[in-house]
Design an enzyme around this catalytic site. Structure first.
Site, PDB file in Angstrom:
ATOM      1  N   ASP A 140      -9.685 -29.964 -11.888  1.00 44.04           N
ATOM      2  CA  ASP A 140     -10.550 -30.701 -12.819  1.00 44.04           C
ATOM      3  C   ASP A 140     -11.106 -31.957 -12.127  1.00 44.04           C
ATOM      4  O   ASP A 140     -12.278 -32.300 -12.279  1.00 44.04           O
ATOM      5  CB  ASP A 140      -9.750 -31.095 -14.063  1.00 44.04           C
ATOM      6  CG  ASP A 140      -8.992 -29.902 -14.634  1.00 44.04           C
ATOM      7  OD1 ASP A 140      -9.512 -29.226 -15.512  1.00 44.04           O
ATOM      8  OD2 ASP A 140      -7.863 -29.640 -14.151  1.00 44.04           O
ATOM      9  N   HIS A 184      -4.690 -29.543 -18.516  1.00 43.84           N
ATOM     10  CA  HIS A 184      -5.617 -28.677 -17.785  1.00 43.84           C
ATOM     11  C   HIS A 184      -6.161 -27.644 -18.763  1.00 43.84           C
ATOM     12  O   HIS A 184      -5.637 -26.530 -18.881  1.00 43.84           O
ATOM     13  CB  HIS A 184      -4.941 -27.993 -16.597  1.00 43.84           C
ATOM     14  CG  HIS A 184      -5.834 -26.938 -15.983  1.00 43.84           C
ATOM     15  ND1 HIS A 184      -7.020 -27.249 -15.361  1.00 43.84           N
ATOM     16  CD2 HIS A 184      -5.751 -25.590 -15.954  1.00 43.84           C
ATOM     17  CE1 HIS A 184      -7.614 -26.134 -14.967  1.00 43.84           C
ATOM     18  NE2 HIS A 184      -6.865 -25.115 -15.324  1.00 43.84           N
TER      19      HIS A 184
HETATM   20  P1  NAD Z   1      -3.405 -13.044 -10.345  1.00 44.05           P
HETATM   21  O1  NAD Z   1      -3.166 -12.213 -11.557  1.00 44.05           O
HETATM   22  O2  NAD Z   1      -4.390 -12.595  -9.318  1.00 44.05           O
HETATM   23  O3  NAD Z   1      -2.026 -13.261  -9.591  1.00 44.05           O
HETATM   24  C1  NAD Z   1      -0.868 -13.632 -10.227  1.00 44.05           C
HETATM   25  C2  NAD Z   1       0.281 -13.011  -9.451  1.00 44.05           C
HETATM   26  O4  NAD Z   1       1.481 -13.516 -10.008  1.00 44.05           O
HETATM   27  C3  NAD Z   1       0.335 -11.492  -9.553  1.00 44.05           C
HETATM   28  O5  NAD Z   1       0.403 -10.936  -8.254  1.00 44.05           O
HETATM   29  C4  NAD Z   1       1.617 -11.225 -10.349  1.00 44.05           C
HETATM   30  O6  NAD Z   1       2.275 -10.041  -9.927  1.00 44.05           O
HETATM   31  C5  NAD Z   1       2.427 -12.469 -10.034  1.00 44.05           C
HETATM   32  N1  NAD Z   1       3.428 -12.842 -11.035  1.00 44.05           N
HETATM   33  C6  NAD Z   1       3.332 -12.797 -12.373  1.00 44.05           C
HETATM   34  N2  NAD Z   1       4.459 -13.206 -12.940  1.00 44.05           N
HETATM   35  C7  NAD Z   1       5.287 -13.549 -11.934  1.00 44.05           C
HETATM   36  C8  NAD Z   1       6.617 -14.032 -11.899  1.00 44.05           C
HETATM   37  N3  NAD Z   1       7.309 -14.235 -13.007  1.00 44.05           N
HETATM   38  N4  NAD Z   1       7.157 -14.284 -10.681  1.00 44.05           N
HETATM   39  C9  NAD Z   1       6.465 -14.073  -9.562  1.00 44.05           C
HETATM   40  N5  NAD Z   1       5.214 -13.572  -9.539  1.00 44.05           N
HETATM   41  C10 NAD Z   1       4.635 -13.328 -10.713  1.00 44.05           C
HETATM   42  O7  NAD Z   1      -3.752 -14.498 -10.890  1.00 44.05           O
HETATM   43  P2  NAD Z   1      -4.376 -15.723 -10.081  1.00 44.05           P
HETATM   44  O8  NAD Z   1      -5.848 -15.659 -10.168  1.00 44.05           O
HETATM   45  O9  NAD Z   1      -3.727 -15.835  -8.752  1.00 44.05           O
HETATM   46  O10 NAD Z   1      -3.950 -16.936 -11.054  1.00 44.05           O
HETATM   47  C11 NAD Z   1      -2.595 -17.304 -11.203  1.00 44.05           C
HETATM   48  C12 NAD Z   1      -2.431 -18.320 -12.324  1.00 44.05           C
HETATM   49  O11 NAD Z   1      -3.105 -19.515 -12.011  1.00 44.05           O
HETATM   50  C13 NAD Z   1      -2.997 -17.868 -13.667  1.00 44.05           C
HETATM   51  O12 NAD Z   1      -2.088 -18.280 -14.673  1.00 44.05           O
HETATM   52  C14 NAD Z   1      -4.286 -18.660 -13.778  1.00 44.05           C
HETATM   53  O13 NAD Z   1      -4.670 -18.836 -15.140  1.00 44.05           O
HETATM   54  C15 NAD Z   1      -3.847 -19.956 -13.149  1.00 44.05           C
HETATM   55  N6  NAD Z   1      -4.908 -20.876 -12.718  1.00 44.05           N
HETATM   56  C16 NAD Z   1      -4.645 -22.204 -12.852  1.00 44.05           C
HETATM   57  C17 NAD Z   1      -5.587 -23.135 -12.452  1.00 44.05           C
HETATM   58  C18 NAD Z   1      -5.307 -24.617 -12.566  1.00 44.05           C
HETATM   59  O14 NAD Z   1      -6.216 -25.400 -12.267  1.00 44.05           O
HETATM   60  N7  NAD Z   1      -4.129 -25.082 -12.985  1.00 44.05           N
HETATM   61  C19 NAD Z   1      -6.800 -22.697 -11.908  1.00 44.05           C
HETATM   62  C20 NAD Z   1      -7.023 -21.335 -11.763  1.00 44.05           C
HETATM   63  C21 NAD Z   1      -6.067 -20.427 -12.170  1.00 44.05           C
HETATM   64  C1  LMR Z   2      -9.630 -22.687 -14.250  1.00 48.96           C
HETATM   65  O1  LMR Z   2      -9.663 -23.856 -14.653  1.00 48.96           O
HETATM   66  O2  LMR Z   2     -10.471 -22.226 -13.457  1.00 48.96           O
HETATM   67  C2  LMR Z   2      -8.554 -21.771 -14.762  1.00 48.96           C
HETATM   68  O3  LMR Z   2      -7.493 -22.506 -15.288  1.00 48.96           O
HETATM   69  C3  LMR Z   2      -9.140 -20.825 -15.756  1.00 48.96           C
HETATM   70  C4  LMR Z   2      -8.157 -19.789 -16.250  1.00 48.96           C
HETATM   71  O4  LMR Z   2      -8.094 -19.615 -17.487  1.00 48.96           O
HETATM   72  O5  LMR Z   2      -7.482 -19.136 -15.439  1.00 48.96           O
END
Ligand code: NAD
Ligand code: LMR
Length: 328
Positions: free
Chosen positions: A162, A190
């Site tokens: 952010d 977030h």
């Molecule tokens: P993704 O689905 O591509 O990958 C997630 C991985 O986590 C998968 O490979 C899955 O098998 C694994 N996983 C799920 N539960 C697990 C557990 N208990 N232990 C270990 N591994 C586990 O998702 P992504 O695009 O890599 O995103 C991951 C997370 O990050 C999501 O929750 C997404 O919303 C979040 N995210 C947060 C922000 C932020 O700014 N805070 C930004 C973008 C995404």
């Molecule tokens: C982002 O801010 O890009 C992510 O947290 C969005 C999402 O829901 O995975």
């Protein structure tokens, strides 16, 4: 003499953020070009996830990174977090069809309770934990509450994406480089309720607020653009942001570990009552980092508009906290 390797655990290591993150950690972008790392990678204990992780590890091997002193695949947080100095908790349960927010909170509460307990039991006592998996603030709160033997300040949530998004929007608006922007803050959760606040920010030393001088743009363009950026990326890409999220995770950990030279960055950290935020709520604050510690920037004046924005994002976080309290 070369430095002793540090242990870096990453969960969800075979996911899309993992794929954008691990190579940069192994190349030294997170902890410095002189700091060897051992990667302790956690994925779900299912064949498909473990197989995908094996593929990622083959690629890491093929990079022949001089700083990659070792790597391990795990399916259990109790082994993945053993002696870890840094833990990036990326893996989380995504929202499925028909799933309500409460279901999502409950599913993630299970994951982050187990991971918090494992960190409590086996991680380094100085472990630096960054929660990326959504809902990041509340997941970090759950992990912190599940780790009573670790200091609350070991746990943080990612608001840096952010912060970086806000900096880029201001740079585009003013026609100046992002590197010229200082003293930006993002308050709260977030989520679209976060409050990106440029009242104190400077650009090339001049006040951003006075340079832009447009409260309508602030309210009607800037805040919605930053707040809804994640959804805009999902709409455009079909999947959520990954490279920018991984980049923000690198920025967060690098600044926490190596310091910010007095510059402000945003981290989600447990409140100690600063700005009236109840104790332990995992809240985005402006911080500075030095000697491996973060410090909340205190004493900033909060005007009426800002207070209303902070109250709104706080109310959302309190709602999330209350929604998981019975599971802790
Ligand atoms: P993704 O689905 O591509 O990958 C997630 C991985 O986590 C998968 O490979 C899955 O098998 C694994 N996983 C799920 N539960 C697990 C557990 N208990 N232990 C270990 N591994 C586990 O998702 P992504 O695009 O890599 O995103 C991951 C997370 O990050 C999501 O929750 C997404 O919303 C979040 N995210 C947060 C922000 C932020 O700014 N805070 C930004 C973008 C995404
Ligand atoms: C982002 O801010 O890009 C992510 O947290 C969005 C999402 O829901 O995975």
């Amino acid at each position: 003499m070369s430095k002793k390797p540090v242990r870096v655990a990453v969960t969800g290591a075979a996911g899309q953020i993992g794929y954008a993150l691990l190579f940069r950690i192994a190349s030294g972008e997170m902890l410095g070009k002189d700091q060897p790392v051992i990667l302790q990678l956690l994925e779900l204990p299912i064949e498909k996830a473990q197989e995908a992780l094996r593929g990622v590890m083959m690629e890491l091997e093929d990079c022949a990174f001089p700083l990659l002193a070792g790597m391990e695949a795990h399916s259990d947080p109790m082994t993945a977090f053993k002696d870890t100095d840094y833990a990036l908790l990326v893996g989380a349960r995504p929202r499925g069809p028909g799933m309500e927010r409460a279901d999502l909170l409950a599913a993630n509460a299970q994951i982050f309770t187990a991971q918090g307990k494992a960190l409590n039991a086996v991680a380094s006592r100085d472990v630096k934990v960054l929660v990326v998996g959504n809902p990041a603030n509340t997941n970090a709160y759950i992990a912190m509450k599940s780790a009573p033997d670790l200091k609350p300040g070991n746990f943080t949530a990612m608001l840096r994406l952010d912060h970086n998004r806000a900096a880029s929007q201001i740079a585009a608006k003013t026609g100046k480089p992002v590197s010229a922007i200082k003293k930006l803050a993002v308050w709260g959760n977030h989520s679209p309720t976060m409050y990106a606040d440029y009242r104190f920010a400077t650009i090339d030393g001049a006040s951003v607020k006075e340079t832009i001088n447009d409260q309508v743009w602030n309210q009607d363009v800037f805040l919605p653009t930053v707040g809804k950026r994640g959804a805009a990326i999902i709409a455009a890409r079909g999947v959520s942001s990954a490279a920018s999220a991984a980049n923000a995770a690198i920025d967060h950990m690098r600044d926490w570990a190596l310091g910010t030279n007095g510059e402000w960055v945003t981290m989600g950290v447990p409140s100690n009552g600063e700005y009236g935020i109840p104790k332990d709520v995992m809240f985005g604050f402006p911080v500075t980092c030095a000697n491996g510690e973060y410090k909340i920037v205190e004493g900033l004046p909060i005007d009426e508009f800002s207070q209303a924005c902070i109250d709104k994002t706080l109310a959302e976080l309190i709602g999330e906290r209350d929604g998981v309290q019975h599971l802790l």
